[in-house]
Each structure stands twice: as structure tokens, then as C-alpha cells.
Motif scaffolding. Structure first.
Motif, PDB file in Angstrom:
ATOM      1  N   LEU A 100      30.290  40.230   4.593  1.00 57.16           N
ATOM      2  CA  LEU A 100      31.203  39.182   5.043  1.00 57.16           C
ATOM      3  C   LEU A 100      32.634  39.502   4.624  1.00 57.16           C
ATOM      4  CD1 LEU A 100      31.542  36.488   6.488  1.00 57.16           C
ATOM      5  CD2 LEU A 100      30.942  35.347   4.341  1.00 57.16           C
ATOM      6  N   GLY A 101      32.818  39.994   3.423  1.00 57.81           N
ATOM      7  CA  GLY A 101      34.153  40.386   2.954  1.00 57.81           C
ATOM      8  C   GLY A 101      34.757  41.486   3.800  1.00 57.81           C
ATOM      9  N   SER A 102      33.959  42.480   4.180  1.00 60.90           N
ATOM     10  CA  SER A 102      34.442  43.570   5.039  1.00 60.90           C
ATOM     11  C   SER A 102      34.888  43.036   6.390  1.00 60.90           C
ATOM     12  CB  SER A 102      33.351  44.624   5.233  1.00 60.90           C
ATOM     13  OG  SER A 102      33.024  45.245   4.020  1.00 60.90           O
ATOM     14  N   ALA A 103      34.078  42.158   6.970  1.00 60.35           N
ATOM     15  CA  ALA A 103      34.390  41.602   8.283  1.00 60.35           C
ATOM     16  C   ALA A 103      35.662  40.758   8.242  1.00 60.35           C
ATOM     17  CB  ALA A 103      33.211  40.776   8.793  1.00 60.35           C
ATOM     18  N   LEU A 104      35.811  39.934   7.218  1.00 59.94           N
ATOM     19  CA  LEU A 104      36.988  39.071   7.145  1.00 59.94           C
ATOM     20  C   LEU A 104      38.249  39.854   6.796  1.00 59.94           C
ATOM     21  CD1 LEU A 104      35.387  35.917   5.542  1.00 59.94           C
ATOM     22  CD2 LEU A 104      35.946  36.341   7.953  1.00 59.94           C
ATOM     23  N   ALA A 105      38.128  40.897   5.992  1.00 56.83           N
ATOM     24  CA  ALA A 105      39.283  41.765   5.717  1.00 56.83           C
ATOM     25  C   ALA A 105      39.750  42.420   7.018  1.00 56.83           C
ATOM     26  CB  ALA A 105      38.912  42.823   4.676  1.00 56.83           C
ATOM     27  N   PHE A 106      38.817  42.834   7.850  1.00 53.25           N
ATOM     28  CA  PHE A 106      39.143  43.404   9.154  1.00 53.25           C
ATOM     29  C   PHE A 106      39.929  42.393   9.994  1.00 53.25           C
ATOM     30  CE2 PHE A 106      37.939  43.890  13.640  1.00 53.25           C
ATOM     31  CZ  PHE A 106      38.227  45.231  13.879  1.00 53.25           C
ATOM     32  N   CYS A 107      39.461  41.142  10.031  1.00 52.52           N
ATOM     33  CA  CYS A 107      40.159  40.091  10.793  1.00 52.52           C
ATOM     34  C   CYS A 107      41.569  39.885  10.267  1.00 52.52           C
ATOM     35  CB  CYS A 107      39.381  38.774  10.726  1.00 52.52           C
ATOM     36  SG  CYS A 107      37.829  38.807  11.624  1.00 52.52           S
ATOM     37  N   ASP A 108      41.710  39.848   8.958  1.00 52.78           N
ATOM     38  CA  ASP A 108      43.022  39.645   8.355  1.00 52.78           C
ATOM     39  C   ASP A 108      43.952  40.823   8.649  1.00 52.78           C
ATOM     40  OD1 ASP A 108      42.004  37.251   7.397  1.00 52.78           O
ATOM     41  OD2 ASP A 108      41.737  37.998   5.344  1.00 52.78           O
ATOM     42  N   GLU A 109      43.420  42.056   8.567  1.00 51.96           N
ATOM     43  CA  GLU A 109      44.221  43.247   8.869  1.00 51.96           C
ATOM     44  C   GLU A 109      44.699  43.252  10.320  1.00 51.96           C
ATOM     45  OE1 GLU A 109      41.560  46.419   7.841  1.00 51.96           O
ATOM     46  OE2 GLU A 109      41.637  45.908   5.705  1.00 51.96           O
ATOM     47  N   ARG A 110      43.883  42.728  11.213  1.00 53.16           N
ATOM     48  CA  ARG A 110      44.227  42.688  12.642  1.00 53.16           C
ATOM     49  C   ARG A 110      45.130  41.505  12.977  1.00 53.16           C
ATOM     50  NH1 ARG A 110      41.790  46.476  11.563  1.00 53.16           N
ATOM     51  NH2 ARG A 110      40.758  48.002  12.855  1.00 53.16           N
ATOM     52  N   GLY A 111      45.321  40.620  12.031  1.00 52.35           N
ATOM     53  CA  GLY A 111      46.168  39.458  12.259  1.00 52.35           C
ATOM     54  C   GLY A 111      45.507  38.379  13.097  1.00 52.35           C
ATOM     55  N   TYR A 112      44.173  38.363  13.124  1.00 52.76           N
ATOM     56  CA  TYR A 112      43.478  37.321  13.877  1.00 52.76           C
ATOM     57  C   TYR A 112      43.731  35.979  13.204  1.00 52.76           C
ATOM     58  CZ  TYR A 112      40.962  41.077  16.299  1.00 52.76           C
ATOM     59  OH  TYR A 112      40.637  42.173  17.049  1.00 52.76           O
ATOM     60  N   ALA A 113      44.273  35.039  13.958  1.00 51.60           N
ATOM     61  CA  ALA A 113      44.659  33.742  13.402  1.00 51.60           C
ATOM     62  C   ALA A 113      43.459  32.902  12.981  1.00 51.60           C
ATOM     63  CB  ALA A 113      45.497  32.959  14.416  1.00 51.60           C
ATOM     64  N   ARG A 114      42.345  33.078  13.707  1.00 54.31           N
ATOM     65  CA  ARG A 114      41.166  32.244  13.443  1.00 54.31           C
ATOM     66  C   ARG A 114      39.912  33.093  13.648  1.00 54.31           C
ATOM     67  NH1 ARG A 114      42.043  28.217  17.075  1.00 54.31           N
ATOM     68  NH2 ARG A 114      40.843  29.259  18.654  1.00 54.31           N
ATOM     69  N   ASP A 130      37.245  45.334  17.588  1.00 57.12           N
ATOM     70  CA  ASP A 130      35.920  44.870  17.177  1.00 57.12           C
ATOM     71  C   ASP A 130      35.476  45.572  15.900  1.00 57.12           C
ATOM     72  OD1 ASP A 130      35.629  43.406  19.676  1.00 57.12           O
ATOM     73  OD2 ASP A 130      35.211  45.336  20.612  1.00 57.12           O
ATOM     74  N   GLY A 131      34.529  44.957  15.224  1.00 58.01           N
ATOM     75  CA  GLY A 131      33.981  45.573  14.024  1.00 58.01           C
ATOM     76  C   GLY A 131      32.483  45.386  13.932  1.00 58.01           C
ATOM     77  N   LEU A 132      31.802  46.398  13.437  1.00 56.28           N
ATOM     78  CA  LEU A 132      30.360  46.340  13.181  1.00 56.28           C
ATOM     79  C   LEU A 132      30.124  47.040  11.852  1.00 56.28           C
ATOM     80  CD1 LEU A 132      27.412  45.786  14.102  1.00 56.28           C
ATOM     81  CD2 LEU A 132      27.466  48.044  15.207  1.00 56.28           C
TER      82      LEU A 132
END
Length: 167
Positions: A103-117, A55-57
């Protein structure tokens, strides 16, 4: 004014994020106690089960005070995708570019974690937010009238595929 982004929980942030949402959406959309209590309840539950690896906050701080936030709820990321939630900036910071940074921080986190969607629920009429989402690759995938926030609105679900999947 010194603006920074803090990753993770800070004392008082649940109340402050809830207040930012309650104030903005009361003025913008006439949302009331149902909406405010839902934000508080769900945000508190998220913070209690928060896992740093999943998770990220992120909190936007202006002179040390929480003036914006965004969260990634990764609880169901392997099966349903990550859930972007509680994205808000105060009037004080709106237009400063901090929303784009959050928003950029949150999406970079998703990409780093390999979240597909990554997905989010919002509603029609929030043009500035929609512009930010679409600029980052989100697409409207579903729309329906609903009352999940207390008042009837045209609910919208946006999704963003991980960059490696979107190509």
C-alpha cells in the motif's frame, strides 16, 4: 522465506492474482464464478493497456512466487482520481507487514505522479484492510448495498486526498 516487492508485470501474475482473490473471497464472502471472472477480465484488460508513467502494479513475492499484489489504475486520474485495485495478500504472508509495504508503494507512486485523489471500492466487514486504508489517510465517502461482486454486500468507497490537498 525471502519476501520482496516487484514492480510491474511478471508472467503468470494475472492468473495468480485472480486465484488469490477467488480463494480468499470464496471463503470470506461466498463469492464465486462471477467475482473470479470479473477479477480476471478486468485485471487482464488493465495489464494490456498498462502505461508505466500512469499505472502501477506491485507484486509481493515469497521465494519467487506471487503471494500478494496491488495496482494503481491511472487511466482516469486527471478527472476522477487514481483507482487502487486488486490489493491482496495470501494467507502465507498475511500479518507479515507486506500489505503495508504494498500500500505504501502504491500511494507513494500516486503522490509522485501528483494524483490529487486516490479511491477504492471495497465492502463492509474487511476490518484489517480498512485499518490499513484509514492508517494511510483514506476516509469512507460513500456506502450502499450492492452486487458489483456477485453477492449482495454493503459496498464502500474510500478516498484519500493527496497529502498537499489534505492539509
Amino acid at each position: 522465506m525471502e519476501i520482496s516487492i516487484h514492480k510491474g508485470y511478471l508472467s503468470g501474475c494475472i492468473g495468480r492474482i485472480t486465484a488469490l482473490h477467488a480463494d480468499y473471497y470464496a471463503q470470506q464472502s461466498g463469492f464465486g464464478v462471477y467475482f473470479e471472472s470479473r477479477v480476471a477480465r478486468e485485471l487482464a484488460a488493465f495489464c494490456e493497456r498498462y502505461e508505466e508513467a500512469r499505472d502501477g502494479l506491485w507484486l509481493a513475492l515469497a521465494d519467487g512466487r506471487v503471494e500478494g499484489a496491488i495496482a494503481i489504475d491511472g487511466l482516469h486520474a486527471p478527472t476522477e482520481g487514481a483507482h487502487l485495485r486488486w490489493f491482496i495478500t495470501s494467507d502465507r504472508l498475511r500479518g507479515s507487514g507486506i500489505g503495508t509495504r504494498l500500500l505504501g508503494s502504491a500511494l507513494a507512486f500516486c503522490d509522485e505522479r501528483g494524483y490529487a485523489r486516490t479511491s477504492l471500492w471495497t465492502f463492509a466487514g474487511l476490518q484489517a484492510a480498512r485499518h490499513l486504508y484509514e492508517k494511510q489517510g483514506f476516509r469512507l465517502v460513500h456506502e450502499q448495498p450492492g452486487r458489483q461482486w456477485g453477492n449482495e454486500v454493503m459496498e464502500q468507497r474510500f478516498e484519500r486526498l493527496a497529502p498537499r490537498l489534505a492539509e
